[in-house]
Design an enzyme around this catalytic site. Structure first.
Site, short mmCIF file in Angstrom:
data_model
loop_
_atom_site.label_atom_id
_atom_site.label_comp_id
_atom_site.label_asym_id
_atom_site.label_seq_id
_atom_site.Cartn_x
_atom_site.Cartn_y
_atom_site.Cartn_z
N LYS A 282 -4.28 -1.87 15.91
CA LYS A 282 -4.63 -0.69 15.11
C LYS A 282 -5.59 0.22 15.88
CE LYS A 282 -2.40 -1.41 11.19
NZ LYS A 282 -1.60 -0.42 10.46
N ILE B 127 0.84 -1.20 0.00
CA ILE B 127 0.00 0.00 0.00
C ILE B 127 0.88 1.25 0.00
CG2 ILE B 127 -1.77 1.28 1.28
CD1 ILE B 127 -2.93 -1.39 2.20
N PHE C 143 -11.00 -1.15 4.06
CA PHE C 143 -11.64 -2.44 3.86
C PHE C 143 -10.65 -3.28 3.03
CE2 PHE C 143 -15.73 -2.34 6.02
CZ PHE C 143 -15.53 -1.15 6.67
N THR D 137 -7.79 -0.02 9.95
CA THR D 137 -8.37 -1.17 9.24
C THR D 137 -9.80 -1.46 9.68
OG1 THR D 137 -8.19 -3.58 9.02
CG2 THR D 137 -7.26 -2.65 10.99
N LEU E 18 12.50 -2.64 5.30
CA LEU E 18 12.54 -3.68 4.26
C LEU E 18 12.28 -5.08 4.82
CD1 LEU E 18 15.49 -2.38 2.00
CD2 LEU E 18 13.03 -1.95 1.76
N TYR F 283 -4.21 -8.10 15.76
CA TYR F 283 -3.94 -7.16 14.67
C TYR F 283 -4.93 -5.98 14.74
CZ TYR F 283 -4.23 -5.09 10.05
OH TYR F 283 -4.30 -4.19 9.03
N ALA G 128 3.80 1.63 7.89
CA ALA G 128 4.61 0.50 8.38
C ALA G 128 3.89 -0.24 9.49
CB ALA G 128 5.95 1.04 8.89
N1 UFG Z 1 -10.15 -16.39 1.24
C1 UFG Z 1 -10.33 -17.61 0.62
N2 UFG Z 1 -9.25 -18.20 0.06
C2 UFG Z 1 -7.99 -17.65 0.10
C3 UFG Z 1 -7.83 -16.39 0.75
C4 UFG Z 1 -8.93 -15.81 1.32
O1 UFG Z 1 -11.44 -18.14 0.56
O2 UFG Z 1 -7.04 -18.25 -0.43
C5 UFG Z 1 -11.33 -15.70 1.79
C6 UFG Z 1 -11.20 -15.34 3.26
O3 UFG Z 1 -11.59 -16.41 4.06
C7 UFG Z 1 -12.11 -14.12 3.34
C8 UFG Z 1 -11.98 -13.46 1.95
O4 UFG Z 1 -11.46 -14.48 1.11
O5 UFG Z 1 -13.43 -14.53 3.49
C9 UFG Z 1 -11.01 -12.28 1.92
O6 UFG Z 1 -9.81 -12.69 2.56
P1 UFG Z 1 -8.46 -11.83 2.53
O7 UFG Z 1 -7.44 -12.64 3.26
O8 UFG Z 1 -8.14 -11.42 1.13
O9 UFG Z 1 -8.83 -10.51 3.31
P2 UFG Z 1 -9.50 -10.32 4.75
O10 UFG Z 1 -10.91 -9.88 4.53
O11 UFG Z 1 -9.31 -11.49 5.62
O12 UFG Z 1 -8.60 -9.17 5.38
C10 UFG Z 1 -8.30 -7.97 4.70
C11 UFG Z 1 -6.99 -7.43 5.24
C12 UFG Z 1 -7.15 -7.08 6.69
C13 UFG Z 1 -8.31 -6.13 6.87
C14 UFG Z 1 -9.56 -6.70 6.25
C15 UFG Z 1 -10.65 -5.68 6.35
O13 UFG Z 1 -5.97 -8.39 5.09
O14 UFG Z 1 -5.98 -6.44 7.13
O15 UFG Z 1 -9.31 -7.03 4.89
O16 UFG Z 1 -11.74 -6.00 5.56
F1 UFG Z 1 -8.53 -5.93 8.17
#
Ligand code: UFG
Length: 323
Positions: free
Chosen positions: A145, A12, A169, A117, A33, A141, A74
């Site tokens: 935040k 980001i 989001f 977040t 890094l 986490y 960061a």
């Molecule tokens: N998912 C899968 N398969 C995968 C990866 C994810 O089905 O291989 C699902 C997860 O279970 C979830 C959705 O896809 O239902 C989105 O998952 P992400 O890991 O892409 O993102 P998250 O919603 O878990 O989290 C992200 C950020 C967080 C933040 C959050 C806020 O990583 O830091 O969005 O909405 F807090």
């Protein structure tokens, strides 16, 4: 403006730096890094390799740079890891962040912009989620935040530090030059696109028994460039407070995979697995406050646009930044 950006080598942060420079701001990046990539730091930015845990280093760096604004990206951001190693999250995301806050106050910085977040809301009772929704994080986490948000309120009240904290989001998508590469990839879109690139046999759907129309989790995906634009708008004097950043549209895991199939032209096999711990069924942002108060206008609001930009970067960089 002169902007000091921590985490400017990460996903980001690096794209926000690129957008800041495109808007003629002057940027210094401070990054250790640990997760970021040196090559992701725009050549027009000044780069300092350093760690926020080193109080003297960060105090000196901000004092020497004399920025008008600080953008603080960061942080560690893996929800699952935060459940097994909470100390890592509280030390880096909270304690080390205090060094940066103090450095900003000592140097007379006018504006502090923070990456918060949607994870601070936990399992929200209502959607879309507005900024008034109670914040009840369900993992360290999100808690780390939220703790930093609390620090910002106090530094504002006691030191007059003007701040904007954005509750992101699901940040997704790429710019033409810069993209998403992490040591451990847990996010849906990059994992699905790895299958389209032939780097994995199938993608995984975590949970198909959620109370949603197709049984999979719903998320609000926001293009990284739109997110960066909100940060630039927040630099304006007088803007202060907490803002959600999302598109107000939810897409299920199955819909995301289907969009990746259409955009990449690859069949992308998927297997259904058990729920992942700690996933709320539905997270959708109410971002009207950012639209009304900051004049934010998302330009890439559709899932197709977001996935298309990610696919263009990942297919041009199949080995990420190491290629
Ligand atoms: N998912 C899968 N398969 C995968 C990866 C994810 O089905 O291989 C699902 C997860 O279970 C979830 C959705 O896809 O239902 C989105 O998952 P992400 O890991 O892409 O993102 P998250 O919603 O878990 O989290 C992200 C950020 C967080 C933040 C959050 C806020 O990583 O830091 O969005 O909405 F807090």
């Amino acid at each position: 403006m002169k902007v000091f950006v921590t985490g400017g080598a990460g996903y980001i942060g690096s794209i926000c730096v690129e957008e800041l420079l495109n808007a003629d701001h002057q940027v210094t990046v401070f990054d250790n890094l640990s997760e970021g990539h040196r090559v992701a730091v725009d050549e027009r930015a000044q780069f300092i390799e350093g760690c926020l845990s080193d109080r003297e280093t960060i105090l000196n760096a901000v004092a020497a740079d004399q920025p008008e604004a600080v953008m603080h990206f960061a942080a560690f951001a893996q929800v699952g890891e935060s459940m097994t190693d909470p100390s890592k999250y509280f030390r880096n995301n909270v304690a080390n962040g205090i060094n940066l806050l103090d450095a900003a106050v000592e140097a007379g910085v006018k504006k502090f912009i923070f990456s918060s977040t949607a994870a601070t809301y936990g399992m929200p009772d209502t959607v879309p989620i507005t900024e008034q929704e109670p914040q009840k994080p369900i993992n360290p986490y999100g808690e780390s935040k939220l703790m930093f948000e609390t620090l910002l309120k106090w530094y504002h009240e006691l030191h007059g530090l003007e701040f904007v904290a954005f509750r992101y989001f699901n940040a997704a998508g790429c710019s033409e030059k810069l993209g998403e590469e992490r040591t451990v990839e847990t996010h849906l879109i990059p994992n699905v696109l790895r299958v389209a690139l032939g780097q994995a046999k199938q993608c995984r759907i975590f949970g198909t028994d959620y109370p949603t129309p197709d049984g999979t989790c719903i998320r609000d995906y926001i293009h990284i460039i739109d997110l960066a634009q909100a940060h630039i708008l927040a630099l304006k004097p007088g803007k202060c407070g907490f803002y959600n950043l999302g598109n107000g549209e939810g897409y299920s895991v199955r819909e995301v995979i289907e969009t990746c199939r259409q955009v990449s032209g690859n069949p992308i096999p998927a297997i259904e697995e058990a729920r992942r711990d700690g996933d709320p069924a539905r997270l959708i942002a109410g971002s009207q406050k950012a639209i009304d108060e900051l004049g934010w206008k998302p330009r890439y609001a559709t899932l197709e646009q977001i996935v298309d930009s990610a696919w263009r970067w990942h297919s041009a960089h199949p080995n990420g930044y190491s290629g």
